[in-house]
Design a protein around this motif. Structure first.
Motif, PDB file in Angstrom:
ATOM      1  N   ASP A 271      -1.008   2.492  -4.724  1.00  0.00           N
ATOM      2  CA  ASP A 271       0.385   2.821  -3.857  1.00  0.00           C
ATOM      3  C   ASP A 271       1.233   1.114  -4.010  1.00  0.00           C
ATOM      4  O   ASP A 271       2.642   1.619  -4.156  1.00  0.00           O
ATOM      5  CB  ASP A 271       0.536   3.493  -2.471  1.00  0.00           C
ATOM      6  CG  ASP A 271       1.328   4.232  -2.247  1.00  0.00           C
ATOM      7  OD1 ASP A 271       1.880   4.452  -2.775  1.00  0.00           O
ATOM      8  OD2 ASP A 271       1.204   5.177  -1.936  1.00  0.00           O
TER       9      ASP A 271
ATOM     10  N   LEU B 293      -3.337   3.109   2.960  1.00  0.00           N
ATOM     11  CA  LEU B 293      -2.547   2.136   2.295  1.00  0.00           C
ATOM     12  C   LEU B 293      -3.626   1.665   1.289  1.00  0.00           C
ATOM     13  O   LEU B 293      -4.141   1.415   1.244  1.00  0.00           O
ATOM     14  CB  LEU B 293      -1.498   2.308   2.685  1.00  0.00           C
ATOM     15  CG  LEU B 293      -0.501   1.857   1.529  1.00  0.00           C
ATOM     16  CD1 LEU B 293       0.417   2.585   1.097  1.00  0.00           C
ATOM     17  CD2 LEU B 293       0.232   0.427   1.350  1.00  0.00           C
TER      18      LEU B 293
ATOM     19  N   ARG C 144      -5.506   9.162   4.796  1.00  0.00           N
ATOM     20  CA  ARG C 144      -4.552  10.064   5.589  1.00  0.00           C
ATOM     21  C   ARG C 144      -3.516   8.958   6.374  1.00  0.00           C
ATOM     22  O   ARG C 144      -2.259   9.498   6.757  1.00  0.00           O
ATOM     23  CB  ARG C 144      -4.891  11.166   6.903  1.00  0.00           C
ATOM     24  CG  ARG C 144      -5.618  12.023   4.782  1.00  0.00           C
ATOM     25  CD  ARG C 144      -5.671  13.290   5.803  1.00  0.00           C
ATOM     26  NE  ARG C 144      -4.903  14.102   6.331  1.00  0.00           N
ATOM     27  CZ  ARG C 144      -5.353  15.060   7.710  1.00  0.00           C
ATOM     28  NH1 ARG C 144      -6.202  15.880   7.741  1.00  0.00           N
ATOM     29  NH2 ARG C 144      -3.644  15.925   7.950  1.00  0.00           N
ATOM     30  N   LEU C 145      -3.743   7.509   6.743  1.00  0.00           N
ATOM     31  CA  LEU C 145      -2.669   6.627   6.998  1.00  0.00           C
ATOM     32  C   LEU C 145      -2.725   5.967   6.072  1.00  0.00           C
ATOM     33  O   LEU C 145      -3.001   4.368   5.791  1.00  0.00           O
ATOM     34  CB  LEU C 145      -3.846   5.509   7.879  1.00  0.00           C
ATOM     35  CG  LEU C 145      -4.414   6.656   9.688  1.00  0.00           C
ATOM     36  CD1 LEU C 145      -4.604   7.775   9.018  1.00  0.00           C
ATOM     37  CD2 LEU C 145      -5.468   4.750  10.282  1.00  0.00           C
ATOM     38  N   ASP C 146      -1.593   6.328   5.532  1.00  0.00           N
ATOM     39  CA  ASP C 146      -1.583   5.644   4.109  1.00  0.00           C
ATOM     40  C   ASP C 146      -0.077   5.928   4.466  1.00  0.00           C
ATOM     41  O   ASP C 146       0.817   5.391   3.438  1.00  0.00           O
ATOM     42  CB  ASP C 146      -1.650   7.008   2.760  1.00  0.00           C
ATOM     43  CG  ASP C 146      -0.919   7.753   3.201  1.00  0.00           C
ATOM     44  OD1 ASP C 146       0.659   7.949   3.836  1.00  0.00           O
ATOM     45  OD2 ASP C 146      -0.268   8.360   2.211  1.00  0.00           O
ATOM     46  N   ARG C 147       1.314   5.267   5.271  1.00  0.00           N
ATOM     47  CA  ARG C 147       2.797   4.802   5.211  1.00  0.00           C
ATOM     48  C   ARG C 147       2.445   3.673   6.032  1.00  0.00           C
ATOM     49  O   ARG C 147       2.396   2.326   5.744  1.00  0.00           O
ATOM     50  CB  ARG C 147       3.135   5.803   6.564  1.00  0.00           C
ATOM     51  CG  ARG C 147       3.176   6.982   7.201  1.00  0.00           C
ATOM     52  CD  ARG C 147       2.671   8.206   5.909  1.00  0.00           C
ATOM     53  NE  ARG C 147       2.950   9.139   6.489  1.00  0.00           N
ATOM     54  CZ  ARG C 147       2.254   9.962   6.040  1.00  0.00           C
ATOM     55  NH1 ARG C 147       0.678  10.206   6.056  1.00  0.00           N
ATOM     56  NH2 ARG C 147       1.993  11.683   6.670  1.00  0.00           N
ATOM     57  N   ILE C 148       3.681   2.903   4.886  1.00  0.00           N
ATOM     58  CA  ILE C 148       3.948   2.355   4.951  1.00  0.00           C
ATOM     59  C   ILE C 148       5.213   2.055   6.339  1.00  0.00           C
ATOM     60  O   ILE C 148       5.559   2.980   6.429  1.00  0.00           O
ATOM     61  CB  ILE C 148       5.215   1.502   3.785  1.00  0.00           C
ATOM     62  CG1 ILE C 148       3.558   1.323   2.377  1.00  0.00           C
ATOM     63  CG2 ILE C 148       5.606   0.018   3.665  1.00  0.00           C
ATOM     64  CD1 ILE C 148       4.816   0.983   1.293  1.00  0.00           C
ATOM     65  N   ARG C 149       5.543   1.329   6.630  1.00  0.00           N
ATOM     66  CA  ARG C 149       5.818   1.174   8.088  1.00  0.00           C
ATOM     67  C   ARG C 149       7.191   0.550   8.754  1.00  0.00           C
ATOM     68  O   ARG C 149       8.051   0.627   9.301  1.00  0.00           O
ATOM     69  CB  ARG C 149       5.010   1.121   9.554  1.00  0.00           C
ATOM     70  CG  ARG C 149       3.325   2.222  10.174  1.00  0.00           C
ATOM     71  CD  ARG C 149       4.761   3.846   9.854  1.00  0.00           C
ATOM     72  NE  ARG C 149       5.567   3.783  10.696  1.00  0.00           N
ATOM     73  CZ  ARG C 149       5.514   4.340  11.715  1.00  0.00           C
ATOM     74  NH1 ARG C 149       4.617   4.745  12.970  1.00  0.00           N
ATOM     75  NH2 ARG C 149       6.521   4.528  13.087  1.00  0.00           N
TER      76      ARG C 149
ATOM     77  N   GLU D 208       0.264   1.430   7.021  1.00  0.00           N
ATOM     78  CA  GLU D 208      -1.520   1.678   7.801  1.00  0.00           C
ATOM     79  C   GLU D 208      -2.540   1.283   7.000  1.00  0.00           C
ATOM     80  O   GLU D 208      -2.003   0.912   5.761  1.00  0.00           O
ATOM     81  CB  GLU D 208      -1.183   3.377   7.943  1.00  0.00           C
ATOM     82  CG  GLU D 208       0.138   3.821   9.361  1.00  0.00           C
ATOM     83  CD  GLU D 208       0.735   4.696   8.885  1.00  0.00           C
ATOM     84  OE1 GLU D 208       1.301   5.535   9.522  1.00  0.00           O
ATOM     85  OE2 GLU D 208      -0.636   6.315   8.253  1.00  0.00           O
TER      86      GLU D 208
ATOM     87  N   ARG E 269       4.607  -4.223   7.190  1.00  0.00           N
ATOM     88  CA  ARG E 269       3.910  -3.710   7.559  1.00  0.00           C
ATOM     89  C   ARG E 269       3.368  -2.410   7.351  1.00  0.00           C
ATOM     90  O   ARG E 269       4.583  -1.028   6.878  1.00  0.00           O
ATOM     91  CB  ARG E 269       3.822  -3.331   9.667  1.00  0.00           C
ATOM     92  CG  ARG E 269       3.291  -2.698  10.124  1.00  0.00           C
ATOM     93  CD  ARG E 269       3.573  -3.158  11.317  1.00  0.00           C
ATOM     94  NE  ARG E 269       5.236  -2.725  12.027  1.00  0.00           N
ATOM     95  CZ  ARG E 269       5.228  -1.104  12.556  1.00  0.00           C
ATOM     96  NH1 ARG E 269       4.135  -0.484  12.760  1.00  0.00           N
ATOM     97  NH2 ARG E 269       6.527  -0.618  12.573  1.00  0.00           N
TER      98      ARG E 269
END
Lengths: 444, 247
Positions: A84, A80, A60-65, A77, A75
């Motif tokens: 994706d 990811l 669930r830590l799947d964001r592009i920051r 998470e 950067r």
């Protein structure tokens, strides 16, 4: 409690599973639990991503920051998925610096295993491209690490199998590409020496890999197809396939293996026929360059969903070793001979050239790496123990992300960075708190 | 080229909110993500911006702070073209039966807050003469069930509110869309056993919302069409039988 296994479906262990919704939820879990390890998408083959007591799934830590198209710096998470990342970035003209043989891995897993690709001889492992990362450490804090900040922790975390903490975020640079195509060239090698020579000679190519026919014996031992490739330029595209779209869609129809195939489907005959067919089809294409979509070039097996099920219910073992250059010829031919003699069929035997690596427990070293699959059987274990002796004598080692069964002695002989890694684990309070089934088995 | 249109997404930290905002951003919209937890909203905003190159900003909004709604709306740099409210909290039915504070929170989060907020936007949109309002309600509001009637009652209220608003604004050419997702695999339903045929992914709901609001003409959307007959059947069971079912 949930029963977990790796991609090889062997071994299976019970574990509690936690699935934190965001990076900020992870540090408290590091102190409220013990015997835990992070797990990405579960594509390590053996027991690396199964916590002794608790497994912390990072999906669930799947964001592009952040992404800067002018430099390619990104950067993300840790949870990811590479698939994706590729879906988002390839159409923008960017490709990850290193990709392993499956895109169904997380970025955190790629760092923890310091994964290598078909370009290791030129570009190093994924860990070599990580500029910085943040880590939820065993004391409940968050550490920022790079080669200049917390350098020891950084080098231990790259290839550290999640045993220094839980990776939360990482920054690295994507490489610009002009198209989503690969310009591939196939070379036929009729035996092992020719394959090693061809890999050395194709060192100029960005990507190269050899597929070995494991069942070929005698003078044909180690006969291979070598696939060398570059990211195709727009000029390549115009020359070879002028009508093609520069960034073709990745969504190819996925064939899946719906059920466990019975073990007898994988006997010597069926695999032999498969290998023969594969070798002939490849040889027909040899000699001239052609274009292939990045997806099948890098991830041929991802096209077959759940291919791990073809080995049946008992699961399978993947054996991947690396042998230093000077010993590679004799050691690899001994290994291939034993495999061919025993007829414990392998669908896959992949040979690649490697360069050095930086992590304390990183797998790559200058030399050649061989990877093959064997279905789990009573005969497989003693055979692999025997192959281990050849690997140790040659100064080589086994890949932890694939391992499910090596002995602590084999492991210690191969990894000279182990004492340093253990010291660091003790110093940061990871010993006994952060532990996987793999670390417990190998005494890390 | 026209200036990009603006979406205000209320509930920007939810899985459905994230997926919906991404659909709009991919279509070239500017996005404002409103949520109570700023850091979590920031994660989604960054992610959507990195993926699409769209302009994505974050707005602090607590759906229970209803007294601040008008000031908040009037303080926006510009009135959005579309407002989508995906706020929802399943809550704990059994706890809510005894704990009035919890019951109140379920009712306010699922009905009062969303209805009042969309109501404020409805006034502004009516004054401007344009705008689309989307409320994510629930099939749970179609008929009260023993296992989740606090949530269901609040959603039933929200569904009725949206229906009334639509009825009032339609002559002025303003659209109000009610979306009933059915089961969705999200943080809210993590760990529940859900029937696959009736269960949508958050991405599916996001696409359905975008399509219904910006391309289609449906007023009430069941994300998976199978829900429409299912709810018709559930709705037509006589009360004397329904009351004895364990649902």
């Amino acid at each position: 409690m949930t029963e977990l296994s790796g991609w090889g479906r062997y071994p299976r262990h019970p574990s509690d599973v936690l699935s934190p919704p965001s990076p900020s939820a992870v540090p408290p879990l590091m102190t409220s639990h013990t015997g835990l390890v992070a797990r990405g998408n579960g594509r390590a083959y053996g027991d690396a991503a199964i916590g002794e007591q608790v497994t912390l799934v990072t999906r669930r830590l799947d964001r592009i920051r952040a992404f800067d198209p002018s430099t390619g710096r990104i950067r993300v998470e840790a949870g990811l998925l590479l698939a994706d990342l590729l879906d988002v970035m390839v159409p923008k003209g960017f490709f990850p610096p290193v990709v392993p043989g499956t895109k169904f891995v997380t970025v955190g897993g790629m760092i923890a295993s310091d994964v290598h690709g078909k370009n290791h001889h030129r570009d190093g492992g994924f860990g070599d491209h990580v500029e910085s990362l943040t880590l939820a450490s065993p004391d409940g804090g968050i550490a920022t690490c790079s080669s200049t900040e917390n350098g020891d922790l950084f080098r231990a975390t790259i290839g550290g199998m999640g045993l220094t903490g839980t990776i939360l975020e990482a920054t690295f640079r994507m490489r610009p590409v002009e198209t989503g195509w690969m310009r591939q060239q196939t070379i036929v090698a009729t035996d092992l020496d020719k394959a090693l020579d061809a890999l050395r000679a194709s060192g100029e190519a960005t990507y190269s890999v050899a597929w070995i026919d494991c069942l070929a014996k005698g003078r044909s031992l180690g006969r291979s197809l070598i696939f060398a490739a570059e990211h195709a330029t727009r000029r390549d595209l115009e020359a070879l396939q002028p009508a093609a779209d520069a960034f073709p869609s990745a969504r190819s129809g996925r064939l899946s293996v719906p059920l466990d195939l019975p073990a007898f489907a994988l006997n010597r005959l069926s695999v032999g026929a498969f290998n023969e067919m594969y070798f002939r089809a490849g040889a027909m294409k040899a000699g001239y360059p052609f274009l292939v979509h990045w997806n099948p070039y890098f991830f041929p097996l991802d096209g077959i969903g759940d291919w791990n099920r073809i080995y049946g219910r008992r699961g399978f073992l993947q054996y991947q070793c690396v042998i230093p250059t000077a010993q590679a010829g004799p050691a690899l031919s001994r290994i291939l001979e034993r495999i061919a003699q025993r007829g414990l069929a392998s669908f896959l035997a992949v040979l690649k050239q490697m360069g050095p690596s930086q992590g304390d427990l990183s797998f790559p070293m200058e030399g050649f790496t061989l990877a093959l699959d064997l279905p789990v059987s009573d005969a497989a274990f003693p055979l692999l123990d025997e192959l281990d002796r050849t690997v140790v004598e040659a100064g080589g080692r086994l890949y932890l992300a694939k391992d499910a069964r090596q002995s602590p002695a084999t492991f210690e002989a191969g990894y000279s960075g182990l004492p340093r890694f253990r010291d660091l684990r003790r110093a940061i309070g990871a010993t006994g708190r952060i532990s996987s089934r793999l670390s417990a088995r190998l005494g890390i | 080229m026209n200036a990009p249109r603006t979406l205000l997404l209320v509930g920007g930290t939810s899985d459905i909110g994230r997926a919906t905002a991404l659909c709009y951003a991919q279509a070239g919209w500017r996005v404002l993500l409103a949520a109570r937890r700023d850091d979590e909203a920031r994660r989604n905003a960054d992610d959507i911006a990195a993926r699409t190159g769209a302009d994505v900003a974050v707005l602090h909004l607590d759906i229970l702070e209803t007294s601040g709604f008008e000031a908040l709306v009037d303080g926006l740099p510009q009135l959005p073209d579309t407002v989508v409210c995906v706020v929802g909290e399943l809550g704990d039915q059994q706890r809510g039966q005894k704990d009035l504070a919890h019951a109140t929170q379920i009712l306010r989060t699922n009905f009062e807050g969303p209805a009042l907020l969309l109501g404020v936007f409805a006034e502004r949109f009516a004054a401007r003469g344009s705008g689309t309002l989307v409320g994510v309600s629930s099939v749970a509001g179609d008929r009260g069930r023993g296992s989740n009637y606090l949530y269901g009652a609040a959603k039933a209220g929200f569904t009725a509110f949206l229906s009334g608003l639509r009825n009032r604004l339609a002559p002025a050419g303003l659209r109000v869309v009610t979306v009933k997702p059915g089961f969705v695999r999200t943080q809210m339903t993590a760990g529940m056993k859900l029937p696959p045929v009736l269960t949508a992914e958050a991405e599916e709901v996001g696409r359905a919302i975008f399509t219904a609001a910006e391309k289609g003409s449906s007023d009430v959307v069941y994300v998976r069409p199978v829900w429409r007959p299912v709810m018709m059947i559930i709705g037509s069971i006589p009360e004397r039988i329904f009351k004895r079912l364990r649902l």
